[in-house]
Write a protein that holds these residues in place. Structure first.
Motif, short mmCIF file in Angstrom:
data_model
loop_
_atom_site.label_atom_id
_atom_site.label_comp_id
_atom_site.label_asym_id
_atom_site.label_seq_id
_atom_site.Cartn_x
_atom_site.Cartn_y
_atom_site.Cartn_z
N ARG A 72 0.82 -1.21 0.00
CA ARG A 72 0.00 0.00 0.00
C ARG A 72 0.86 1.26 0.00
O ARG A 72 0.51 2.26 -0.65
CB ARG A 72 -0.97 -0.03 1.18
CG ARG A 72 -2.03 -1.10 1.00
CD ARG A 72 -3.15 -1.14 2.03
NE ARG A 72 -3.06 -0.25 3.15
CZ ARG A 72 -3.00 -0.64 4.43
NH1 ARG A 72 -2.99 -1.92 4.74
NH2 ARG A 72 -2.95 0.24 5.40
N VAL A 73 1.99 1.23 0.71
CA VAL A 73 2.91 2.36 0.67
C VAL A 73 3.45 2.56 -0.75
O VAL A 73 3.50 3.68 -1.26
CB VAL A 73 4.08 2.17 1.68
CG1 VAL A 73 5.15 3.23 1.46
CG2 VAL A 73 3.57 2.21 3.11
N LEU A 74 3.83 1.48 -1.39
CA LEU A 74 4.35 1.56 -2.76
C LEU A 74 3.28 2.10 -3.72
O LEU A 74 3.59 2.91 -4.60
CB LEU A 74 4.84 0.18 -3.23
CG LEU A 74 5.55 0.13 -4.56
CD1 LEU A 74 6.77 1.05 -4.58
CD2 LEU A 74 5.97 -1.31 -4.86
N GLU A 75 2.04 1.71 -3.53
CA GLU A 75 0.95 2.23 -4.35
C GLU A 75 0.81 3.74 -4.18
O GLU A 75 0.51 4.45 -5.15
CB GLU A 75 -0.37 1.53 -4.00
CG GLU A 75 -0.44 0.10 -4.47
CD GLU A 75 -1.63 -0.66 -3.92
OE1 GLU A 75 -2.39 -0.10 -3.08
OE2 GLU A 75 -1.81 -1.82 -4.32
N LEU A 76 1.05 4.23 -2.97
CA LEU A 76 1.00 5.66 -2.72
C LEU A 76 2.08 6.39 -3.53
O LEU A 76 1.83 7.45 -4.09
CB LEU A 76 1.16 5.95 -1.23
CG LEU A 76 0.94 7.38 -0.81
CD1 LEU A 76 0.15 7.40 0.49
CD2 LEU A 76 2.23 8.11 -0.64
N PHE A 77 3.27 5.80 -3.61
CA PHE A 77 4.34 6.39 -4.42
C PHE A 77 3.93 6.47 -5.88
O PHE A 77 4.14 7.48 -6.54
CB PHE A 77 5.63 5.57 -4.30
CG PHE A 77 6.46 5.88 -3.11
CD1 PHE A 77 7.33 6.96 -3.09
CD2 PHE A 77 6.39 5.08 -1.97
CE1 PHE A 77 8.10 7.25 -1.99
CE2 PHE A 77 7.16 5.36 -0.86
CZ PHE A 77 8.02 6.45 -0.87
N PHE A 78 3.35 5.39 -6.41
CA PHE A 78 2.95 5.38 -7.82
C PHE A 78 1.80 6.35 -8.09
O PHE A 78 1.67 6.86 -9.20
CB PHE A 78 2.58 3.97 -8.27
CG PHE A 78 3.77 3.11 -8.58
CD1 PHE A 78 4.58 3.37 -9.67
CD2 PHE A 78 4.10 2.04 -7.76
CE1 PHE A 78 5.69 2.59 -9.95
CE2 PHE A 78 5.20 1.25 -8.03
CZ PHE A 78 6.00 1.53 -9.13
N ALA A 79 0.97 6.62 -7.09
CA ALA A 79 -0.16 7.53 -7.27
C ALA A 79 0.25 9.00 -7.17
O ALA A 79 -0.49 9.88 -7.61
CB ALA A 79 -1.23 7.23 -6.22
#
Length: 93
Positions: A72-79
């Motif tokens: 979920r943290v990585l998804e935040l970076f991509f968003a």
């Protein structure tokens, strides 16, 4: 006890000075810490104004919780539209 780490290297496409970079990084680090209750720090490229690597650490007794949190943290970076992710490394010890 298990420890999960995530390293994300990225470009700050909207930063044109170290001051702008610090502003974006502080905003991003605060957002991650507040949403996910993890430790966050800039770990590389402190002197470069358009590049950075952030490290995230998560501790738990359940591997699935660590994997879910770091994903979920990585998804935040991509968003995030102010940065472009170049590389990532996720490990659980």
């Amino acid at each position: 006890m298990l420890v999960g780490t995530l390293q994300v290297e990225f470009l700050l496409t909207a930063a044109f000075s170290l001051k702008e970079k610090r502003f974006v990084l502080q905003s991003l680090k605060s957002k991650i810490q507040n949403r996910f209750n993890v430790s966050v720090a800039e770990i590389d490229f402190q002197d470069k104004w358009q590049r950075s690597t952030i490290g995230v650490a998560c501790v738990s007794s359940d591997q699935k919780i660590i994997e879910s949190t770091l994903t979920r943290v990585l998804e935040l970076f991509f968003a995030e539209d102010r940065i472009e992710v170049l590389d990532q490394l996720k490990e659980i010890f």
